[in-house]
Design a protein around this motif. Structure first.
Motif, PDB file in Angstrom:
ATOM      1  N   TYR A 174     -26.385  32.683  89.948  1.00  0.00           N
ATOM      2  CA  TYR A 174     -27.476  32.383  89.006  1.00  0.00           C
ATOM      3  C   TYR A 174     -28.797  32.252  89.745  1.00  0.00           C
ATOM      4  CZ  TYR A 174     -23.754  31.063  85.687  1.00  0.00           C
ATOM      5  OH  TYR A 174     -22.663  31.058  84.869  1.00  0.00           O
TER       6      TYR A 174
ATOM      7  N   TYR B  29     -31.782  32.955  87.234  1.00  0.00           N
ATOM      8  CA  TYR B  29     -31.357  32.532  85.897  1.00  0.00           C
ATOM      9  C   TYR B  29     -31.773  33.526  84.817  1.00  0.00           C
ATOM     10  CZ  TYR B  29     -30.238  28.260  88.325  1.00  0.00           C
ATOM     11  OH  TYR B  29     -29.700  27.367  89.212  1.00  0.00           O
TER      12      TYR B  29
ATOM     13  N   LEU C 278     -32.383  32.573  81.139  1.00  0.00           N
ATOM     14  CA  LEU C 278     -31.290  31.754  80.616  1.00  0.00           C
ATOM     15  C   LEU C 278     -31.372  30.366  81.213  1.00  0.00           C
ATOM     16  CD1 LEU C 278     -28.589  34.502  81.145  1.00  0.00           C
ATOM     17  CD2 LEU C 278     -29.666  33.913  78.986  1.00  0.00           C
TER      18      LEU C 278
ATOM     19  N   ILE D 131     -24.660  31.039  79.457  1.00  0.00           N
ATOM     20  CA  ILE D 131     -24.949  31.839  80.644  1.00  0.00           C
ATOM     21  C   ILE D 131     -23.605  32.262  81.223  1.00  0.00           C
ATOM     22  CG2 ILE D 131     -25.210  29.710  82.038  1.00  0.00           C
ATOM     23  CD1 ILE D 131     -27.292  31.279  83.760  1.00  0.00           C
TER      24      ILE D 131
ATOM     25  N   THR E  35     -25.602  37.726  86.818  1.00  0.00           N
ATOM     26  CA  THR E  35     -25.865  36.824  85.706  1.00  0.00           C
ATOM     27  C   THR E  35     -26.059  37.654  84.441  1.00  0.00           C
ATOM     28  OG1 THR E  35     -26.974  35.362  87.252  1.00  0.00           O
ATOM     29  CG2 THR E  35     -27.409  34.981  84.900  1.00  0.00           C
TER      30      THR E  35
ATOM     31  N   CYS F  12     -26.409  37.360  79.912  1.00  0.00           N
ATOM     32  CA  CYS F  12     -26.411  36.559  78.694  1.00  0.00           C
ATOM     33  C   CYS F  12     -25.131  36.895  77.915  1.00  0.00           C
ATOM     34  CB  CYS F  12     -27.666  36.827  77.862  1.00  0.00           C
ATOM     35  SG  CYS F  12     -27.724  38.454  77.096  1.00  0.00           S
TER      36      CYS F  12
END
Ligand SMILES: [Zn+2]
Length: 163
Positions: free
Chosen positions: A74, A79, A88, A94, A115, A117
């Motif tokens: 992440y 992120y 996110l 996540i 990472t 969504c």
């Protein structure tokens, strides 16, 4: 204690432990750019432990000082979903997506996990990004220097471009 590694063009290439940096210096593969105030006793002489080194001949360095884990993935991706670039939150939905799906032999490696969504992860399912019509956002899949910003050595800052 960690050492910032620059490639031969003075761009940040990674962060390594000081023992590894001494080894690179000893093998004449790197130069000290910024010394630290610490010394290590050698057999014939003492060595300065560096804060920043620059590689002489090659631009690759392994990133063994970063633990491969969810949180660091992440952090590497700041992120953001690596497909739609949506920001996110740790508290919100996540997920980690395997670029090559696990069902097709995809491994848990830095290069194969990003990472994502929920929407993109769902859309991708057991497909490759190409098959799902998804494009991975530009940027390294290797963990890079911005991971440990909290432990950033002030001497490194001038070598690190502002993201
Ligand atoms: Zn997404």
């Amino acid at each position: 204690m960690n050492v910032l590694v620059l490639n031969s063009s003075y761009m940040p290439a990674g962060v390594i432990g000081w023992r590894k940096s001494i080894k690179l210096l000893f093998m004449n593969k790197a130069d000290i750019i910024e010394p630290s105030e610490y010394m290590i006793k050698g057999i014939n002489r003492d060595y300065v432990i560096p804060d920043v080194i620059r590689l002489k001949y090659y631009n690759r360095v392994s990133y063994t000082s970063y633990k491969y884990c969810r949180t660091n993935i992440y952090k590497r991706d700041r992120y953001r979903c690596r497909y739609c670039n949506k920001l996110l939150k740790l508290t919100g939905p996540i997920t980690i997506d395997h670029i090559v799906p696990k069902s097709r032999g995809g491994k848990d490696t830095w290069e194969n996990t990003i990472t994502s969504c929920m929407e993109c992860n769902h859309k991708k399912g057991d497909l490759t990004p190409e098959e799902a019509g998804l494009v991975i956002t530009p940027g390294s899949l290797k963990p890079t220097y911005f991971i440990n910003l909290a432990t950033l050595n002030p001497k490194w800052i001038k070598y690190i471009p502002i993201a």
